[in-house]
Design an enzyme around this catalytic site. Structure first.
Site, mmCIF file in Angstrom:
data_model
loop_
_atom_site.group_PDB
_atom_site.id
_atom_site.type_symbol
_atom_site.label_atom_id
_atom_site.label_comp_id
_atom_site.label_asym_id
_atom_site.label_seq_id
_atom_site.Cartn_x
_atom_site.Cartn_y
_atom_site.Cartn_z
ATOM 1 N N GLY A 124 -21.682 42.511 89.025
ATOM 2 C CA GLY A 124 -22.687 41.525 88.633
ATOM 3 C C GLY A 124 -22.157 40.623 87.530
ATOM 4 N N SER A 126 -21.134 36.871 88.284
ATOM 5 C CA SER A 126 -21.498 35.462 88.500
ATOM 6 C C SER A 126 -23.001 35.229 88.394
ATOM 7 C CB SER A 126 -21.049 35.007 89.894
ATOM 8 O OG SER A 126 -19.685 35.291 90.074
ATOM 9 N N GLU A 240 -8.491 41.629 90.367
ATOM 10 C CA GLU A 240 -9.056 40.694 91.352
ATOM 11 C C GLU A 240 -8.145 39.505 91.564
ATOM 12 O OE1 GLU A 240 -13.139 39.440 90.363
ATOM 13 O OE2 GLU A 240 -13.470 40.092 92.420
ATOM 14 N N THR A 369 -11.585 30.707 91.940
ATOM 15 C CA THR A 369 -11.336 29.621 92.898
ATOM 16 C C THR A 369 -9.889 29.132 92.778
ATOM 17 O OG1 THR A 369 -11.913 27.841 91.377
ATOM 18 C CG2 THR A 369 -13.740 28.811 92.640
ATOM 19 N N GLU A 371 -8.827 26.225 92.023
ATOM 20 C CA GLU A 371 -8.629 25.417 90.809
ATOM 21 C C GLU A 371 -8.437 26.326 89.592
ATOM 22 O OE1 GLU A 371 -11.001 24.838 93.078
ATOM 23 O OE2 GLU A 371 -10.153 22.993 93.902
HETATM 24 C C1 LIG Z 1 -18.578 35.579 99.642
HETATM 25 C C2 LIG Z 1 -18.609 35.650 98.124
HETATM 26 C C3 LIG Z 1 -18.711 36.900 97.507
HETATM 27 C C4 LIG Z 1 -18.772 36.978 96.106
HETATM 28 N N1 LIG Z 1 -18.941 38.222 95.520
HETATM 29 C C5 LIG Z 1 -19.142 38.299 94.174
HETATM 30 C C6 LIG Z 1 -19.485 39.544 93.554
HETATM 31 O O1 LIG Z 1 -19.565 40.597 94.203
HETATM 32 N N2 LIG Z 1 -19.774 39.555 92.216
HETATM 33 C C7 LIG Z 1 -19.692 38.423 91.457
HETATM 34 O O2 LIG Z 1 -19.941 38.502 90.247
HETATM 35 N N3 LIG Z 1 -19.344 37.228 92.011
HETATM 36 C C8 LIG Z 1 -19.079 37.145 93.344
HETATM 37 N N4 LIG Z 1 -18.780 35.925 93.930
HETATM 38 C C9 LIG Z 1 -18.825 34.737 93.094
HETATM 39 C C10 LIG Z 1 -17.485 34.072 92.877
HETATM 40 O O3 LIG Z 1 -16.702 34.797 91.975
HETATM 41 C C11 LIG Z 1 -17.814 32.642 92.390
HETATM 42 O O4 LIG Z 1 -18.375 31.954 93.490
HETATM 43 C C12 LIG Z 1 -16.607 31.915 91.892
HETATM 44 O O5 LIG Z 1 -16.156 32.473 90.690
HETATM 45 C C13 LIG Z 1 -16.887 30.407 91.683
HETATM 46 O O6 LIG Z 1 -18.042 30.216 90.946
HETATM 47 P P1 LIG Z 1 -19.178 29.180 91.431
HETATM 48 O O7 LIG Z 1 -19.496 29.511 92.844
HETATM 49 O O8 LIG Z 1 -20.280 29.233 90.438
HETATM 50 O O9 LIG Z 1 -18.491 27.751 91.412
HETATM 51 P P2 LIG Z 1 -18.253 26.837 90.130
HETATM 52 O O10 LIG Z 1 -17.621 27.644 89.049
HETATM 53 O O11 LIG Z 1 -19.523 26.128 89.819
HETATM 54 O O12 LIG Z 1 -17.187 25.828 90.671
HETATM 55 C C14 LIG Z 1 -17.511 24.660 91.458
HETATM 56 C C15 LIG Z 1 -16.224 23.894 91.699
HETATM 57 O O13 LIG Z 1 -15.682 23.438 90.437
HETATM 58 C C16 LIG Z 1 -14.352 23.899 90.265
HETATM 59 N N5 LIG Z 1 -14.091 24.228 88.866
HETATM 60 C C17 LIG Z 1 -14.851 25.023 88.070
HETATM 61 N N6 LIG Z 1 -14.286 25.141 86.844
HETATM 62 C C18 LIG Z 1 -13.144 24.427 86.870
HETATM 63 C C19 LIG Z 1 -12.125 24.158 85.909
HETATM 64 N N7 LIG Z 1 -12.170 24.677 84.684
HETATM 65 N N8 LIG Z 1 -11.091 23.376 86.290
HETATM 66 C C20 LIG Z 1 -11.037 22.845 87.541
HETATM 67 N N9 LIG Z 1 -11.985 23.049 88.482
HETATM 68 C C21 LIG Z 1 -13.027 23.836 88.162
HETATM 69 C C22 LIG Z 1 -14.259 25.135 91.147
HETATM 70 O O14 LIG Z 1 -12.922 25.412 91.515
HETATM 71 C C23 LIG Z 1 -15.123 24.764 92.332
HETATM 72 O O15 LIG Z 1 -14.407 23.982 93.240
HETATM 73 C C24 LIG Z 1 -18.683 35.808 95.319
HETATM 74 C C25 LIG Z 1 -18.544 34.564 95.958
HETATM 75 C C26 LIG Z 1 -18.518 34.472 97.333
HETATM 76 C C27 LIG Z 1 -18.399 33.125 97.974
#
Ligand SMILES: Cc1cc2nc3c(=O)[nH]c(=O)nc-3n(C[C@H](O)[C@H](O)[C@H](O)COP(=O)(O)OP(=O)(O)OC[C@H]3O[C@@H](n4cnc5c(N)ncnc54)[C@H](O)[C@@H]3O)c2cc1C
Length: 386
Positions: A124, A126, A240, A369, A371
């Protein structure tokens, strides 16, 4: 230079190879794809029985004391066939943190069950407004005597609907810089006030939104010191960030080659004789090899006592992007046929290409991600400023 993994790792590979292929029948695979849940209690129990669930742990914890190269082989064989590894992998990853940081009481209560595959732990971290910038977490934990009261919302809490515990990142201090006001908890999911809502993703994986409404948790479930949660988190994030998807590219290449050998073009010529097809297959096979080698390098560094701070992210970044790139190239090459789904009996190669294309979308997002991985490589690998 010797890229072989050694006799004991290869002996283990042969054993795991047979086991996973026996387990992953068409019915099991279809159920896993249909539900999007990478967990199967029978599979986890079978791993525990063989000592493979916690294979890197010492024997007294139910493990086999395997080295990182042997663990890599286990992971390669399981991910190749899409075995249901996410729930047990996350559970053992959190177990490592619990072992390093938690009190003896919590260790005694949780670890034997976690390492025997009897319980599941979800991550937990994100939140809707804190994904890449996970230290911006707003889920609040307020102290009330010997208890904490937790309120907030987590996003993408994969397997929360099955979990016994969630390893929860919370904010305990708003008066300090964001990284310094975080605290980790291992929250029992049976507590009142927790609500789990399903989220079905395009990539086929089921995940969840999790709500915490004044959830009361005893202080003994705090993992690490108050406001030191960031330090606790980074132990698990390093693992991870070192993920790799080479085996999935390898399997994609195998499916594409089988398709090219089976199919003929409009004039009856085998598709495998077409130079464009051969070029595409060659690129896919090369990306699979590079991905596998990058992950082996990161693993080898870990084995020699070096944290693969940039090499792990390089492996994750390259292999996840290569998986998507190759799946897209193959769809373009094969045409609309390739988009027939796994669940459609006439789909080429059992829908492997279509499934991989969708599955690849999530791989460049979770566990950091692309990035974010590039930022880590630039800063920690190349020493560039933030
Ligand atoms: C199928 C799936 C399973 C998941 N399982 C888990 C889980 O079990 N537990 C958990 O805690 N999380 C989980 N996640 C969450 C995952 O770790 C996040 O989706 C990920 O860290 C990206 O966060 P966000 O989706 O909020 O995107 P954001 O952080 O909002 O990013 C949006 C965009 O902006 C870019 N960006 C953000 N910051 C920067 C920066 N500093 N420089 C350049 N570009 C940037 C990103 O690369 C992306 O393209 C899961 C996600 C998915 C899709």
């Amino acid at each position: 230079m010797d890229f072989r993994l050694g006799a004991s790792a290869e002996a283990l590979r042969a054993e795991v190879h047979d086991f996973v292929r026996d387990f992953m029948t068409h019915e099991v695979e279809e159920r896993l794809y249909r539900t999007g849940v990478s967990h199967d209690a029978e599979y986890t129990a079978a791993l525990a029985e063989r000592g493979w669930l916690a294979a890197g742990w010492p024997v007294e914890w139910g493990g086999q004391g395997r080295d990182p190269l042997e663990l890599l082989v286990l992971a390669e064989e399981m991910t190749y066939v899409d075995a249901p590894t996410i729930a047990p992998t996350v559970t053992t990853m959190v177990s490592k943190v619990i072992h390093a940081v938690a009190t003896d009481e919590v260790k005694r209560e949780v670890l034997p069950k976690a390492l025997a595959g009897e319980i599941i732990v979800a991550l937990g971290f994100s939140e809707p407004e804190a994904g890449s910038d996970v230290a911006a977490a707003q889920t609040r934990a307020l102290r009330d005597g010997d208890e904490w009261v937790i309120s907030g919302q987590k996003m993408f809490t994969t397997n929360a609907h099955l979990a016994d515990y969630v390893f929860l990142l919370t904010r305990t201090n708003t008066a300090v810089p964001k990284h310094k006001g975080l605290t980790m908890f291992l929250v029992p999911m049976k507590q009142d006030g927790i609500e789990v809502q399903a989220v079905y993703t395009l990539s086929g994986e089921r995940t969840n939104i999790t709500y915490f409404n004044d959830v009361r948790v005893d202080d003994r479930w705090r993992i690490g010191e108050v406001d030191q949660g960031w330090r606790v988190m980074t132990v698990s994030l390093q693992d991870e960030h070192s993920a790799g998807f080479g085996t999935r590219i390898d399997r994609l290449a195998e499916a594409a080659e089988a398709w090219a050998r089976d199919e003929v073009d409009g004039e009856g010529r085998p598709r495998i004789d077409d130079p464009d097809v051969r070029e595409c297959l060659g690129r896919c096979a090369t990306d699979a090899e590079v991905s596998l080698l990058l992950q082996r390098r990161a693993t080898w560094l870990a084995e020699t006592g070096t944290v693969p701070e940039a090499e792990g992210p390089m492996s994750k970044l390259f292999s996840s992007e290569a998986l998507g790139r190759n799946a897209e190239d193959l769809v373009e090459l094969m045409g609309p046929e390739a988009l027939r789904s796994y669940f459609e009996p006439t789909a080429p190669q059992n829908g492997r290409i279509e499934h991989t294309l969708r599955y690849s979308l999530g791989t460049t997002i979770y566990a950091g991600t692309s990035e974010v991985q590039r930022n880590i490589i630039a800063q920690r690998g190349l020493g560039l400023p933030r």
